[in-house]
Design a protein around this motif. Structure first.
Motif, short mmCIF file in Angstrom:
data_model
loop_
_atom_site.label_atom_id
_atom_site.label_comp_id
_atom_site.label_asym_id
_atom_site.label_seq_id
_atom_site.Cartn_x
_atom_site.Cartn_y
_atom_site.Cartn_z
N ASP A 145 0.84 -1.19 0.00
CA ASP A 145 0.00 0.00 0.00
C ASP A 145 0.88 1.25 0.00
O ASP A 145 1.52 1.58 1.00
N LYS A 146 0.91 1.95 -1.12
CA LYS A 146 1.79 3.10 -1.26
C LYS A 146 1.48 4.20 -0.25
O LYS A 146 2.39 4.86 0.26
N LYS A 147 0.20 4.42 0.06
CA LYS A 147 -0.16 5.43 1.05
C LYS A 147 0.41 5.07 2.42
O LYS A 147 0.97 5.93 3.11
N ALA A 148 0.26 3.83 2.80
CA ALA A 148 0.78 3.38 4.10
C ALA A 148 2.30 3.46 4.12
O ALA A 148 2.89 3.86 5.13
N VAL A 149 2.93 3.10 3.03
CA VAL A 149 4.38 3.18 2.93
C VAL A 149 4.82 4.64 3.06
O VAL A 149 5.77 4.95 3.79
N THR A 150 4.13 5.54 2.41
CA THR A 150 4.47 6.95 2.47
C THR A 150 4.35 7.48 3.89
O THR A 150 5.26 8.16 4.39
N ARG A 151 3.24 7.18 4.55
CA ARG A 151 3.05 7.63 5.93
C ARG A 151 4.16 7.09 6.84
O ARG A 151 4.72 7.82 7.65
N GLN A 152 4.48 5.82 6.66
CA GLN A 152 5.50 5.23 7.52
C GLN A 152 6.89 5.75 7.19
O GLN A 152 7.73 5.92 8.07
N PHE A 153 7.14 6.04 5.93
CA PHE A 153 8.42 6.63 5.55
C PHE A 153 8.60 8.00 6.19
O PHE A 153 9.68 8.35 6.65
N VAL A 154 7.52 8.77 6.25
CA VAL A 154 7.57 10.07 6.92
C VAL A 154 7.91 9.88 8.39
O VAL A 154 8.75 10.60 8.94
N SER A 155 7.31 8.90 9.04
CA SER A 155 7.60 8.63 10.45
C SER A 155 9.06 8.24 10.65
O SER A 155 9.71 8.70 11.59
N LEU A 156 9.58 7.42 9.76
CA LEU A 156 10.98 7.03 9.83
C LEU A 156 11.88 8.25 9.63
O LEU A 156 12.85 8.46 10.37
N GLY A 157 11.55 9.07 8.67
CA GLY A 157 12.34 10.27 8.40
C GLY A 157 12.35 11.24 9.57
O GLY A 157 13.36 11.92 9.81
N LYS A 158 11.25 11.32 10.31
CA LYS A 158 11.20 12.20 11.48
C LYS A 158 12.20 11.76 12.54
O LYS A 158 12.79 12.60 13.22
N VAL A 159 12.41 10.46 12.68
CA VAL A 159 13.39 9.97 13.64
C VAL A 159 14.79 10.39 13.20
O VAL A 159 15.59 10.89 14.01
N CYS A 160 15.08 10.21 11.93
CA CYS A 160 16.39 10.63 11.40
C CYS A 160 16.60 12.12 11.66
O CYS A 160 17.65 12.54 12.15
#
Length: 161
Positions: free
Chosen positions: A134-149
């Motif tokens: 699911d590209k939308k779910a992947v996008t949301r989770q990628f944003v969350s990962l990026g916030k940690v970085c």
């Protein structure tokens, strides 16, 4: 723009987080690694590897490369696997050039190590989202990962001059 960005708030956050992460993780590493040795080189190489994986995922999420959930899952798994190693690559006093680490890492060790745990968790969550395709779910989770970085780089890494 892509259909995955139906709401502007997520789009703005996504663009900002991706931009900061890519600039901080990938752009600086090419210049800084030349004279690194020992544990500083090890951690710079590890972070550079994470940056390359983030850049690859960002390209797919932003539509600049074909969306490949399997590739995203592998990159996310790679980030999750190396995340626990991060704290082992920051022994006290390892600030010799060309380190970009700030002394506050050791003053706030608990927060620093908690971010490495969050990095692993968010990377594993991204891997799980990628498995669903699911590209939308992947996008949301990628944003969350990026916030940690971004959080770690903002608080624990020298600012660009």
């Amino acid at each position: 723009m892509s259909k995955i960005f139906k709401f502007n708030g997520l789009r703005l956050v996504f663009v900002g987080v991706v931009g900061v992460c890519l600039v901080l993780m990938v752009g600086q590493s090419a210049m800084a690694h030349g004279n690194a040795t020992g544990v500083v080189k090890q951690r710079m190489d590890l972070m550079s590897g994470i940056g390359k994986k983030m850049k690859s995922i960002a390209a797919m999420v932003k539509g600049k490369a074909p969306f490949n959930p399997e590739s995203i899952g592998l990159d996310a798994a790679g980030i999750g696997q190396v995340s626990p190693e991060i704290k082992t690559l920051f022994p006290a006093g390892s600030l010799h050039k060309p380190s970009e680490a700030l002394p506050v890492i050791w003053d706030d060790w608990e927060r620093f190590t908690s971010l490495t745990v969050r990095l692993e968790t968010e990377a594993n969550n991204l891997q799980a989202a990628a498995l669903q395709g699911d590209k939308k779910a992947v996008t949301r989770q990628f944003v969350s990962l990026g916030k940690v970085c971004s959080s770690c780089h903002t608080d624990f890494r020298k600012k660009k001059e």
